[in-house]
Design an enzyme around this catalytic site. Structure first.
Site, short mmCIF file in Angstrom:
data_model
loop_
_atom_site.label_atom_id
_atom_site.label_comp_id
_atom_site.label_asym_id
_atom_site.label_seq_id
_atom_site.Cartn_x
_atom_site.Cartn_y
_atom_site.Cartn_z
N ASP A 111 2.03 -2.86 4.29
CA ASP A 111 3.20 -2.38 3.63
C ASP A 111 4.33 -3.17 4.47
OD1 ASP A 111 4.20 -0.65 1.12
OD2 ASP A 111 5.83 -0.78 2.65
N CYS A 135 3.49 -0.12 -12.31
CA CYS A 135 4.01 0.99 -12.98
C CYS A 135 5.14 0.57 -14.10
CB CYS A 135 4.17 1.89 -12.12
SG CYS A 135 4.22 3.73 -13.04
N ASP A 137 4.36 -8.16 5.80
CA ASP A 137 5.26 -8.69 4.43
C ASP A 137 3.97 -9.19 3.82
OD1 ASP A 137 6.31 -9.99 2.40
OD2 ASP A 137 7.91 -10.93 3.70
N ALA A 191 0.93 -1.22 -0.15
CA ALA A 191 0.04 -0.09 -0.13
C ALA A 191 0.84 1.21 -0.10
CB ALA A 191 -0.96 0.02 1.23
N GLY A 192 2.07 1.32 0.41
CA GLY A 192 2.91 2.56 0.46
C GLY A 192 3.08 3.05 -0.91
#
Length: 468
Positions: free
Chosen positions: A309, A402, A332, A285-286
């Protein structure tokens, strides 16, 4: 290729030369140089460090705009500038002290890609060289940059990236991307669009905001100067200005978030599932962009998001982004502590090479080599496997990167699913176009791929997978 000459970022000048600002003439360039050095020596991120330096040195308005252009333009164009500098120097580049080489790159960018007059660009770069490397090196810088100034960018490209050269080498130099990245992106997008994609990587990205539903309204962003965005129902584009100057952003009710990032989160929230829809999870999530949007959507549906995260400080950033109903843990994602099959929707925004965000983080193209793809592969497969174990039958997993690199996208998904018979691939482009009819060019499915040159977004990949 490096950014075209940009009128917006040309400094004000009086007829007699550069304008005086009441502060040292080279402060703008020194700021750009300091950030570039920190990127090289400390693996700093320019998008995080530059705003701090501008604030500390009270650089605003056109001075801040010029420092920003010089910083990002030099980082983007480094490959092209190095090829040109190599022809203009009587020393091999590897034998030039690193700080001096960064001054030369900065000078080359001023000469070849801004409207600063060549004599002023050379002069300011030589003064910067004198301050960081001494008088002798300043003379060397003067000689090299005067040679750079004998031609414009188009003329230099005809020499360093001629039409008859090997295509990968020519594209690498002309568009300032390492050759391994050119090859990987061409494999992903095809030879017909590779030039457009590389050019888009070197264009300044627009600032896109998200109004987190239930916490901020788009009208609030519009009243602050933002404009409608094409795809996400929660997005707005800020043509100019500092996002931190908008109240909703300062208060965490809105945030800076690329539109493709918003759309893949929305796709997970809207993907069809069977049965209950109450427990959502984000395993990586971070720093909290997708988690912030997912938590707002979950709250509106009376669902609850658990955001995890592995790094505690990134989990702390997530806590600032999500609403009070969400849970945040430092854990984790490859070895989850929760029971198998407990979640209805799971996001895996896997760590990757970041090749889809080269517009916003131009320095990242110089930081990693092709070995990084293999190094990340086991982690990506482990996260996706854990996500599929964490979701219940009938629930949905979104695998997102990404990066458009095939080895980080469809190859990872296909490898994991090859070992399972309990997962169905959903048509990700169809889900996305159901959210925005204007979205085209995402691919034929079942996976979806955003592109900078097609969509004006980061090159975000999405696979939607449903347990059966």
């Amino acid at each position: 290729m490096p950014p075209a000459r940009n009128r917006r970022h040309a400094p004000n000048r009086r007829p007699g030369g550069p304008r005086r600002t009441g502060r040292p003439q080279d402060l703008v360039r020194r700021t750009a140089f300091d950030v570039i050095r920190a990127v090289d020596t400390r693996d700093a991120y320019a998008n995080l460090l530059l705003p701090k330096r501008l604030h500390e040195r009270a650089l605003t308005g056109r001075d801040a705009a010029l420092a920003t252009e010089l910083t990002y333009g030099t980082l983007r164009g480094r490959g092209t500038y190095d090829a040109i500098l190599a022809l203009c120097s009587d020393r091999e580049l590897r034998r030039i002290d690193a700080p001096l080489l960064d001054v030369l790159r900065l000078g080359a960018h001023q000469i070849l890609a801004t409207r600063i007059p060549p004599h002023a660009a050379v002069g300011t770069a030589v003064e910067l060289a004198r301050s960081v490397a001494g008088p002798g090196q300043a003379k060397f810088a003067n000689a090299v940059l005067r040679k750079v100034a004998t031609r414009d960018m188009d003329a230099w490209l005809e020499i360093v990236a001629p039409a008859g050269a090997d295509p990968t080498t020519r594209l690498s130099i002309a568009h300032s991307h390492p050759k391994w990245i050119v090859s990987a992106l061409r494999d992903a997008v095809g030879p017909g669009e590779i030039g457009e994609l590389l050019a888009a990587d070197n264009a300044r990205p627009r600032v896109t905001l998200v109004a987190r539903p239930g916490r901020a309204a788009l009208q609030e962003l519009y009243e602050a100067g933002a404009e409608p965005a094409p795809y996400s129902p929660y997005a707005a584009v800020l043509p100019e200005g500092d996002p931190a100057g908008i109240g909703a952003v300062r208060e965490g009710r809105a945030a800076v978030q690329d539109e493709a990032s918003q759309m893949v989160a929305l796709a997970l929230a809207e993907a069809p599932l069977d049965g209950r829809d109450a427990r959502w999870a984000d395993l990586c999530a971070g720093p909290g962009g997708k988690a912030g949007l997912l938590s707002a959507l979950a709250t509106q549906r009376d669902a609850r998001l658990l955001a995890a995260d592995v790094q505690p400080h990134r989990a702390g950033l997530v806590r600032r982004a999500v609403d009070a109903r969400a849970g945040v843990v430092a854990a984790d994602g490859t070895a989850p502590a929760w029971r198998p099959g407990v979640f209805d929707r799971v996001m895996v925004d896997a760590p990757c090479t970041g090749l889809g965000a080269l517009r916003r983080r131009p320095e990242s193209r110089w930081r990693r080599g092709p070995e990084a793809v293999a190094e990340l592969g086991d982690l990506q497969r482990g996260l996706l496997t854990a996500a599929l174990e964490s979701v219940r039958p009938g629930g949905v997993v979104a695998y997102v990167t990404c990066s458009p690199h095939l080895a980080e996208t469809r190859v990872v998904v296909d490898d994991v699913l090859r070992k399972r018979e309990d997962v169905e691939r959903l048509d990700a482009p169809a889900v996305l176009t159901s959210l925005s009819a204007d979205l085209t060019g995402l691919g034929d499915g079942p996976y979806a791929q955003f592109w900078p040159h097609r969509h004006g977004t980061d090159a975000m990949f999405l696979a939607l997978l449903r347990r059966t």
